[in-house]
Write a protein that holds these residues in place. Structure first.
Motif, mmCIF file in Angstrom:
data_model
loop_
_atom_site.group_PDB
_atom_site.id
_atom_site.type_symbol
_atom_site.label_atom_id
_atom_site.label_comp_id
_atom_site.label_asym_id
_atom_site.label_seq_id
_atom_site.Cartn_x
_atom_site.Cartn_y
_atom_site.Cartn_z
ATOM 1 N N GLU A 1 -8.311 -0.733 -0.715
ATOM 2 C CA GLU A 1 -9.108 -2.032 -0.360
ATOM 3 C C GLU A 1 -9.308 -2.176 1.144
ATOM 4 O O GLU A 1 -10.423 -2.996 1.669
ATOM 5 C CB GLU A 1 -8.078 -3.344 -0.503
ATOM 6 C CG GLU A 1 -6.788 -3.186 0.194
ATOM 7 C CD GLU A 1 -5.827 -2.684 -0.360
ATOM 8 O OE1 GLU A 1 -5.915 -1.861 -1.351
ATOM 9 O OE2 GLU A 1 -4.502 -3.027 -0.408
ATOM 10 N N SER A 2 -9.142 -1.111 1.779
ATOM 11 C CA SER A 2 -9.274 -0.865 3.250
ATOM 12 C C SER A 2 -8.819 0.494 3.756
ATOM 13 O O SER A 2 -8.050 1.066 2.753
ATOM 14 C CB SER A 2 -8.788 -2.004 4.122
ATOM 15 O OG SER A 2 -7.399 -1.805 3.988
ATOM 16 N N GLU B 1 -3.140 -6.212 1.415
ATOM 17 C CA GLU B 1 -2.186 -5.346 0.694
ATOM 18 C C GLU B 1 -1.785 -5.898 -0.315
ATOM 19 O O GLU B 1 -1.718 -5.380 -1.428
ATOM 20 C CB GLU B 1 -1.392 -4.484 1.751
ATOM 21 C CG GLU B 1 -2.003 -3.564 2.583
ATOM 22 C CD GLU B 1 -2.701 -4.163 3.834
ATOM 23 O OE1 GLU B 1 -2.658 -5.431 3.986
ATOM 24 O OE2 GLU B 1 -3.197 -3.459 4.538
ATOM 25 N N ALA C 1 0.851 -1.143 -0.081
ATOM 26 C CA ALA C 1 -0.033 -0.079 0.063
ATOM 27 C C ALA C 1 0.996 1.271 -0.077
ATOM 28 O O ALA C 1 0.620 2.185 -0.653
ATOM 29 C CB ALA C 1 -0.792 0.031 1.109
ATOM 30 N N ASN D 1 -1.965 3.970 4.505
ATOM 31 C CA ASN D 1 -0.902 3.518 4.287
ATOM 32 C C ASN D 1 -0.426 4.122 2.850
ATOM 33 O O ASN D 1 0.943 4.502 2.640
ATOM 34 C CB ASN D 1 -0.781 1.835 4.415
ATOM 35 C CG ASN D 1 -0.345 1.705 5.834
ATOM 36 O OD1 ASN D 1 0.757 1.895 6.532
ATOM 37 N ND2 ASN D 1 -1.429 1.052 6.461
ATOM 38 N N VAL E 1 -6.981 0.728 6.072
ATOM 39 C CA VAL E 1 -5.796 0.357 6.370
ATOM 40 C C VAL E 1 -4.653 0.653 5.457
ATOM 41 O O VAL E 1 -3.763 1.258 5.230
ATOM 42 C CB VAL E 1 -5.676 -0.881 7.020
ATOM 43 C CG1 VAL E 1 -4.250 -1.498 7.308
ATOM 44 C CG2 VAL E 1 -6.382 -1.314 8.202
ATOM 45 N N ALA E 2 -5.199 0.155 4.228
ATOM 46 C CA ALA E 2 -4.449 0.390 2.898
ATOM 47 C C ALA E 2 -4.364 1.841 2.550
ATOM 48 O O ALA E 2 -3.229 2.208 2.266
ATOM 49 C CB ALA E 2 -5.144 -0.552 2.009
ATOM 50 N N PHE F 1 -6.751 9.000 -1.092
ATOM 51 C CA PHE F 1 -6.917 7.672 -0.985
ATOM 52 C C PHE F 1 -7.967 7.311 0.025
ATOM 53 O O PHE F 1 -7.932 7.786 1.154
ATOM 54 C CB PHE F 1 -5.663 6.898 -0.448
ATOM 55 C CG PHE F 1 -4.576 7.201 -1.462
ATOM 56 C CD1 PHE F 1 -4.261 6.385 -2.516
ATOM 57 C CD2 PHE F 1 -3.499 8.110 -1.010
ATOM 58 C CE1 PHE F 1 -3.338 6.891 -3.470
ATOM 59 C CE2 PHE F 1 -2.404 8.549 -1.898
ATOM 60 C CZ PHE F 1 -2.407 7.790 -3.104
#
Lengths: 259, 356, 74
Positions: free
Chosen positions: B57-58, A113, A83, B64, B60-61, B26
């Motif tokens: 995708e989340s 990820e 990511a 990051n 979290v992603a 994002f």
């Protein structure tokens, strides 16, 4: 001929690339990480792209990869390197971006990820070092730990029935359309080092050509985690890891081999 | 020329991001903030300014991706709502530790857990006290209108880069979803300068390599890094406090409220004044830094404070610390997704005046 | 065509004595020392320097990159 007459600057045929810093590597004696680091840096040097490359270090034994790789680097949270690399690459599409990740990072905590960066076909390179164990935290079971293999959290051997199967991540992501190139290599013997370096070169060339994601898995040893001497661990790796994680290209030029 | 538009708060955030010259957004869908990503996707900012928008995708992603891009010196942001912001906390801690600039928008909904999709202000602690692991602070901006949803995007990026620190815009489901007139600021250029002192854009012969990390295995060096962060936070506390004061000159009782609670409390001030109660409103626009000194000075001349929040009482703790026992400080608020009315706020004040 | 003569130089203080170069040397040039370096590791050295062809296999597999290889055609 005297040795002194051989050891002259004009006769030098091999020394570590200047893209590896002079810091002593923090890895255990005989660990394949050092060799893997070096050939990645050799490829970057040979392609002349050091000034345009940004690496992403993971959490795991190679968390300090940025101490050894003399290029711009970002240290990612555990599993998030793909990511982080996505964020960099999307904004700098003409730069070279790679992640360097271990099996716990890439195949356990970072599974989402990894899969989604692969599925989007992010134009990056993933270097995946698989030694079947969590080395840095002291030898716990990894997603890639073999069935029956002992670790500090599978002290009686990995029980497939309760602990699950070792995951073949590179085959898994090779099935995604975004992955253009997938290869599994090793770095314990000279011939393997040459092949691994060739695969890494191919991966970076693919990025240059904007082909999509390339992943190179390096099956490696963890003599500390496996509780073996370095040379013994490499023999054990050939006899046990390679049958389950066979070496060779898995997907080349967008085509899965053997299908 | 600035432009007047009728917009949802979430849409104003998205439009402001484009106009502020953001390089990337994002995100990941979650109610009640999905309009940010939806607006950006339909607006195609890549064609307008070259801004990148990516659905991750989340959460979290997404955070990051922000971390990676922010490390290259780009102007990047994400947005989410409470459960998604919880997921982002790991990344936010890394961003704070590595001292990267970025903007995070939280359109708060009721919790805990999956909670509800209705508005709430129960993420105050998480936003102002760090949120993730370690000793760090975010700069926290609290918009109370659609106008501020737009303006604070620009301000947020300015502060993020001024201090190399993540900025959190703490909104809520009311402000995010409601439509109001908004005066949009003019298009700003995207960045074309990347500070060679720290950005990872590829090493050069001049500067050598740069490393973005929050790691130091040497605890003494890590302590030093922490001390440097703390010094930065003290400087922010000194220089960046922002408040709005409404009818506090002669006030005997002060409502302290931010975001949609401030709007409701402003109405309660009017109702109180009509009944002869000298009420006023102090509205923090920054929750970190918190207006400690202003509240402390007010405490020398008013009779009491009522912290009005759509939570079980979080900001009230900071008001109490600032007042330091000089006068009474109480909390009122509906929560779990319920929005209080001005009359409920006034009733709470009147009850307190009677009791105290 | 002449014969290749080689030699290696080991950065003794950075060598960790893992022995991987020893087993990968095709001409049995390298051994590990009896003494240890400052870190307590035995280190690689040319026990049979006359056999070295400068093939660089040792350096290729050295995880710590501590081997330099020299080669001349005689």
């Amino acid at each position: 001929m005297d040795i002194k007459d051989i050891i002259k600057p004009e006769n030098k045929v091999y020394s570590k690339t200047s893209l590896m810093t002079d810091n002593a590597l923090s890895y255990c004696p005989g660990c394949g990480h050092g060799t893997a680091h070096r050939i990645v840096m050799e490829v970057i040097e040979e392609m002349g792209i050091a000034h345009d490359t940004i690496g992403v270090a993971p959490v795991g034994c190679s968390v300090l990869a940025y101490d050894f790789m003399d290029i711009d680097m970002t240290q990612a949270a555990h599993g998030r390197a793909p990511a982080v690399a996505t964020g960099i690459k999307r904004l700098w599409p003409d730069k070279f971006v790679f992640t360097y990740q271990g099996d716990g990072d890439l195949a356990a905590i970072g599974t989402a990820e990894t899969i989604h960066a692969c599925n989007r076909g992010e134009n990056i390179v993933i270097i995946f070092v698989n030694n079947g164990i969590y080395g840095m935290t002291g030898g716990q079971m990894a997603p890639t730990t073999l069935g029956g293999m002992k670790s500090s959290t599978s002290p009686f051997g990995r029980d497939i029935g309760t602990m699950g199967n070792p995951i073949k991540m590179t085959e898994l992501v090779a099935n995604l359309p975004g992955v253009y190139f997938a290869s599994r290599q090793a770095v314990h013997k000279p011939s393997n080092v040459r092949k691994a370096k060739k695969a890494i070169r191919q991966a970076f060339e693919n990025q240059k050509e904007k082909k999509g994601l390339s992943i190179v898995e390096i099956v490696s040893n963890c003599n500390s985690g496996w509780k073996m001497a370095p040379v013994q661990s490499n023999i054990w790796m050939e006899e046990n890891m390679f049958p389950y994680y066979p070496l060779g290209d898995i997907k080349v030029d967008d085509v899965i081999l053997g299908k | 020329m600035s432009e007047l538009k009728l917009m949802k708060g979430n849409e104003a955030v998205a439009e402001a991001a484009i106009r502020a010259g953001a390089d990337a957004y994002f995100g990941y869908p979650i109610t009640p903030q999905s309009e940010v990503l939806e607006y950006l996707m339909s607006e195609q900012p890549e064609k307008r300014t070259g801004m990148i928008v990516l659905q991750a995708e989340s959460e979290v992603a997404a955070i990051n991706m922000v971390y990676g891009a922010a490390g290259t010196g780009k102007r990047v942001m994400t947005s989410s709502s409470s459960p998604g912001i919880s997921l982002k906390q790991e990344g936010i801690s890394y961003i704070a530790g590595a001292e990267l600039p970025c903007l995070i928008v939280n359109v708060v909904r009721g919790g805990p857990g999956l909670g509800t999709i209705q508005p709430s202000q129960a993420d105050y602690f998480q936003s102002t006290k760090g949120g993730g692991h370690g000793d760090y602070r975010l700069i926290v901006l609290a918009p109370a209108s659609v106008q501020e949803m737009s303006d604070f995007v620009k301000l947020g990026f300015e502060l993020a880069f001024k201090y190399r620190n993540p900025v959190l815009m703490l909104s809520d489901g009311v402000i995010g979803q409601m439509m109001e007139k908004v005066e949009l600021f003019d298009q700003q250029p995207r960045l074309d300068y990347f500070d060679p002192a720290w950005t990872t854009t590829g090493k050069t012969d001049d500067r050598g390599r740069n490393i973005i990390t929050s790691l130091d295995l040497d605890p003494y060096l890590m302590e030093k890094h922490n001390q440097m962060l703390q010094a930065k936070y003290r400087k922010i506390e000194e220089l960046e406090v922002r408040v709005e004061e409404i009818m506090i000159e002669d006030a005997e009782y002060i409502f302290v409220a931010y975001g949609s609670s401030a709007r409701i409390s402003q109405k309660a001030v009017e109702l109180a004044r009509a009944k002869g109660i000298k009420a006023g409103l102090l509205r923090p626009k920054t929750l970190f830094p918190f207006p400690k000194r202003i509240i402390s000075e007010l405490a020398d001349r008013v009779k009491g404070f009522l912290s009005v929040e759509m939570s079980a009482g979080q900001m009230v703790e900071d008001v109490r610390l600032a007042v330091n026992g000089k006068v009474w400080v109480e909390h009122f608020g509906r929560y779990g997704g319920v929005v209080h009315s001005p009359n409920e706020v006034l009733d709470a004040l009147e009850n307190l005046i009677e009791k105290k | 065509m002449g014969r290749a003569k080689g030699a290696i130089v080991v950065d003794i203080e950075k060598c960790k004595g893992c022995n991987i170069c020893v087993v990968n040397c095709p001409t049995d040039v390298i051994e590990l020392s009896k003494e240890v370096n400052g870190k307590g590791y035995p280190y690689a050295y040319m026990e049979n320097p006359e056999n070295c062809t400068g093939c660089a296999n040792c350096a290729l597999v050295c995880p710590d990159g501590v081997i330099e290889v020299y080669r001349v055609i005689v």
